[in-house]
Design an enzyme around this catalytic site. Sequence first.
Site, mmCIF file in Angstrom:
data_model
loop_
_atom_site.group_PDB
_atom_site.id
_atom_site.type_symbol
_atom_site.label_atom_id
_atom_site.label_comp_id
_atom_site.label_asym_id
_atom_site.label_seq_id
_atom_site.Cartn_x
_atom_site.Cartn_y
_atom_site.Cartn_z
ATOM 1 N N HIS A 84 -34.369 23.267 27.572
ATOM 2 C CA HIS A 84 -35.357 22.492 28.316
ATOM 3 C C HIS A 84 -36.685 22.623 27.614
ATOM 4 O O HIS A 84 -37.086 23.730 27.268
ATOM 5 C CB HIS A 84 -35.424 22.973 29.762
ATOM 6 C CG HIS A 84 -34.140 22.736 30.480
ATOM 7 N ND1 HIS A 84 -33.171 23.700 30.609
ATOM 8 C CD2 HIS A 84 -33.635 21.612 31.055
ATOM 9 C CE1 HIS A 84 -32.126 23.189 31.250
ATOM 10 N NE2 HIS A 84 -32.370 21.928 31.524
ATOM 11 N N LYS A 141 -32.724 8.165 29.315
ATOM 12 C CA LYS A 141 -31.827 9.095 28.630
ATOM 13 C C LYS A 141 -31.317 8.518 27.309
ATOM 14 O O LYS A 141 -31.082 7.328 27.199
ATOM 15 C CB LYS A 141 -30.654 9.363 29.584
ATOM 16 C CG LYS A 141 -29.414 9.927 28.996
ATOM 17 C CD LYS A 141 -28.473 10.405 30.094
ATOM 18 C CE LYS A 141 -27.539 9.287 30.577
ATOM 19 N NZ LYS A 141 -26.440 9.772 31.400
HETATM 20 ZN ZN LIG Z 1 -31.277 20.439 32.309
#
Ligand SMILES: [Zn+2]
Lengths: 111, 518
Positions: free
Chosen positions: B365, B445
């Site tokens: 992340h 995405k």
């Molecule tokens: Zn994630």
Amino acid sequence: MLTISETFNDYASRLANVFAASSLRVELDNSNEKIGYKIRQQTLQKVPFMLIVGANEVESNCVNLRLHNGEQISFDDIESAVDYLTQACRPPDVIDQQELIQTSIQALKTV
Amino acid sequence: MDIALSIGAGLAKSTIAGEVNGELIDACDSVNEDATVRIITSRDAEGVEIIRHSCAHLVGHAVKRLYPTAQMVIGPVIDDGFYYDIAFERPFTADDLAAIEDRMKQLIATHYDVLKQVAPRDTVIETFAERQENYKLQLVADMPDEEQMALYVHQEYVDMCRGPHVPNTRFLEHMKLTKISGAYWRGDSKNEQLQRIYGTAWANKKELRAHLNMLEEVEKRDHRRLGKKLDLFHFHEEATGAVFWHPKGWTLFQQLIEYMRRRQQQSGYIEVNTPDMMERNLWEKSGHWQNYQEHMYTTDTPDEKTLALKPMNCPGSVLMYNHGLKSYRDLPIRMAEFGKVHRYELSGSLHGLLRVRHFTQDDAHIYCTEQQMLDECTQIIRLVLDIYQQLGFSDVSIKLSTRPENRMGDDQTWDILEAALVDSLKELALDYQLNPGEGAFYGPKLEFVLRDAIGRDWQCGTLQVDMNLPARFGLEYVDDKGERQTPVMLHRALFGSLERFTGILIEQYTGKLPAWLC
Ligand SMILES: [Zn+2]
């Protein structure tokens, strides 16, 4: 690492330790099977390199390497075999990294 | 057929069906008005589909000749072929499959005409009752509004179908039955078990040959077969969907992790580890409890708490970020974790290493400012493509999924997030396929799809921009004016699931892995 007969088991296991200490993953087949059978088994298992240990190897400390495709490479001494395998087992990022370092050093030399 | 004949006898001979005003009809159907007509032959994609569909009927014809007590259920067309579900008193064997195929070939060789009969409902029911085709009767009962139905007559065998079908079995020559598997009536495991016979059919010998070669290649590369043969891993019924790694398989797995760890370290990532089990209130806050619970493993403890095994690493990562106040000088934080996640999936959907219930993600992340986002995305894309290249995949395609109908955040924010992905692709001069509206409700995405050595596509890596979690968890950083701001959060996994990627690698190299992975 495959022994040709049980006579060479002691040498083979000491040689295997050298490769293991050089961070190479080595497995020793010192079973009582014929060498042809051992090679066939390991080929089916898709093992990339086979080191054959017999009278020749024990006598002169040479190393005979058999690649998965049947090709054979001979080394006069153990050090060069370790070097060769260490190079051949480098991960792709390490290869690229080493090439990059080489190029950088070359560039510095021409400054 | 007469239309084709009026154009030429050759065309008539190769006519399989017709298309009238965009609708497929049988060669024997008549056209009663002015219409746009297209003749369908085996050269058309529709023609090949019809061949496959008629082959399914032919399975019925052959099966009923060989095993008169079998009852035929449904026989649809699938990718590259067809199947037929059959109820029979004993399991079909490989010998049965060969016998059925033989009989089909014999029937094809007689070049019999397939006849179409549009029959009133009563006649249809009578026909199947007489033949004791109880499943067909139930299918008829499922369509109470149909006044009449098309029956296709293959000599003494009759099947019910929307059609169209080939006019003669001579079109079906290039077929092969491929396998038998289990199935359930109406696809429900509580119902009677049926047997499904699969087959493939093509327009000509060459295409059939090419397809059979491909199947052989797929079989040869099957990682489940190789996993057993090369002693890499196994599965146990006591742990459905979980891998037992053997020493050589585990070496491969660990080498991949070590590789990724080095690549990430060199790219400015830090690596952390968060707990496997966390309390219910965390999952409620993240939204998983409400939206994902049927996939979660939960447990109640003696101190009356409810915990869940993590199905995703994100909430743990967010807690880690929130530990201590962050300054703009700390960003970007690229926080990686090889986290094992647990997702309950139906046992029918599991498939070797490719689809498991317990798997390890090479998750990371990235917390950054809006200004840093473009650069972070560019770096991730560069990294992912370089990694695939080094692992032997040079043919990679990228899909971009944009804002869906139901979404959070205003349009202006979406503009910024989508632009970050598009601009980073542009900067790297990469083509992509646009999937409008396919993004998650919380952000757009990118998906990275690998093409393997035999042309199969595998979706592996993802890069996702998220504005939901930072807001839900009140993530903050202090900007250069001393004000509190919400960071942008990027989720990225390059291998995706390590277990799955290992399976893909085994298939890519047909088990003959590069030395560094052995
Ligand atoms: Zn994630």
